[in-house]
Design an enzyme around this catalytic site. Structure first.
Site, PDB file in Angstrom:
ATOM      1  N   CYS A 133     -41.045  -6.577 -34.384  1.00 33.12           N
ATOM      2  CA  CYS A 133     -40.234  -6.283 -32.913  1.00 33.12           C
ATOM      3  C   CYS A 133     -41.210  -6.002 -31.669  1.00 33.12           C
ATOM      4  O   CYS A 133     -40.739  -6.873 -30.693  1.00 33.12           O
ATOM      5  CB  CYS A 133     -39.528  -5.101 -33.398  1.00 33.12           C
ATOM      6  N   HIS A 246     -38.092  -0.161 -27.703  1.00 43.81           N
ATOM      7  CA  HIS A 246     -39.610  -0.140 -27.597  1.00 43.81           C
ATOM      8  C   HIS A 246     -40.006  -0.402 -26.371  1.00 43.81           C
ATOM      9  O   HIS A 246     -39.240  -1.348 -25.628  1.00 43.81           O
ATOM     10  CB  HIS A 246     -40.147  -1.236 -28.592  1.00 43.81           C
TER      11      HIS A 246
END
Ligand code: NAP
Ligand code: 3JM
Length: 340
Positions: A133, A246
């Site tokens: 990710c 994130h």
């Protein structure tokens, strides 16, 4: 052979990535014939929704891939290790979300905005790997900059949400937060320390040399995806008490000079990127804005004048969507459009 509909299996269907897979297949109108939801015996008998249907979760076994065209794996590296080759033998193409096959030279590691041409190499072993990710959102942003000015060095520090560690990790942050507000004892399981109201500079296991595996994944995957095996790069990966999204502070040096204005112009037009950079109006990328979107948000673009051609960027994305399920479904879309 072209079909109107493709049978799809989601391995790890009850997990937070698997849940997004279902949502995104539905949302993007992927031509799903049969959807097979697979998980461990812990989930036996559970039902999950897909397009107004209630589908029973099946226990993953050797026969799970019969008549499956595309298998989306997100149940951890050991599950992929054992079952991805079985799925391929049964005739499925695997899009694997774990780190198990990412660095194998004959397996393509793909971010569709960056290196879609690699997907054809699924023919080597029947597997396409989906990057980590934190890698995905960074390379979506850095690729157009690399094309324009050539990257010389990358320094990244991440601020990664707990959903990147799965459903139980999200529950741990909730429980710890409630426990702290109620003066109760904390329970720790998924993280080595209290995550509520804390930052933990430790994601995945430590390797020799002091880096974590998460940090090395980012470095090695970035080099592979950009096709720059000797790109100078270093990373620090930090878990923060955010549920989803994130964030990354990225410092780059380029061979050729890129002004802030030039970088903004390039990123405004870059596929998959949303420029959010108006400091005067307090506009910059934040996890709360990225969650639920497919875009990689970039802002705080400014010159690093401590080196000749330096820039700083702040990059944010929904780690479960573009960081995992959206990227995997985009790969599947290209597979069926161009190769099946
Ligand atoms: P999660 O919420 O903990 O879910 C794990 C899923 O895997 C559940 O569906 C679980 O089923 C299933 N599972 C675990 N062991 C299994 C087994 N032995 N057999 C069959 N199913 C099993 O975790 P997550 O966040 O969704 O992440 C899952 C995996 O995806 C990670 O381990 C990682 O490798 C990968 N991941 C990739 C990315 C990315 O591509 N960028 C991002 C995040 C995660 P039960 O509910 O039955 O236990
Ligand atoms: C994100 O147990 C496991 O094998 C999963 C570890 C894991 C990974 C991984 O290495 O596949 C957890 C969360 C990732 C990832 O995307 O790299």
């Amino acid at each position: 052979m072209k079909k109107e509909r493709y049978n799809v299996a989601v391995v790890g269907a009850t997990g937070v990535v698997g849940e997004q897979m279902r949502e995104i297949l539905e949302e993007r109108l992927f031509p799903v014939g049969q959807l097979r939801l697979l998980a461990s015996e812990r989930s036996a008998g559970q039902f999950l929704e897909f397009r107004d249907q209630r589908l029973r979760v099946e226990i993953l076994n050797e026969d799970s891939f019969e008549n499956i065209d595309i298998a989306l794996f997100s149940a951890g590296g050991s599950v992929s290790d054992r079952f991805a080759p079985l799925a391929v033998s049964a005739g499925s193409i695997v899009v694997d979300n774990t780190s198990r096959f990412r660095m194998e030279p004959d397996i393509p590691l793909v971010v569709p905005e960056v290196n879609p041409g690699e997907i054809v190499r699924y023919r080597n072993r029947g597997i396409v790997a989906n990057p980590n990710c934190s890698t995905i959102q960074m390379v979506v942003t850095l690729k157009p900059i690399h094309d324009a000015a050539r990257l010389k060095r990358v320094v990244v520090s991440t601020y990664q949400s707990v959903s990147g560690a799965g459903r139980m990790a999200m529950e741990e942050l909730s429980r710890q937060t409630v426990a702290l507000f109620n003066g109760k004892d904390l329970e720790k399981e998924k993280f080595p320390h209290q995550i509520a109201f804390n930052c933990i500079p430790h994601i995945d296991t430590f390797l020799e040399g002091g880096y974590t595996k998460e940090e090395m994944k980012m470095i090695q995957e970035t080099r592979k995806i950009l096709g720059e095996p000797s790109l100078r790069m270093t990373a620090t990966a930090v878990r923060v008490p955010v549920f989803c999204g994130h964030s990354e502070s990225v410092n780059i040096e380029t061979e050729n000079k890129l002004t802030v204005q030039e970088a903004k112009t390039i990123l405004r037009d870059a596929p998959g990127v949303l420029l959010c950079d108006e400091p005067a109006g307090n506009v910059y990328p934040m996890a709360i804005d990225a969650v639920g979107t497919d875009a990689t948000l970039v802002g705080r673009i400014r010159e690093d004048d401590s080196v000749p051609n330096g820039l700083n960027l702040w990059i944010v994305a929904d780690n479960l969507r573009k960081g995992a399920a959206v990227n995997a479904v985009q790969i599947a879309e290209i597979l069926i459009r161009d190769y099946l």
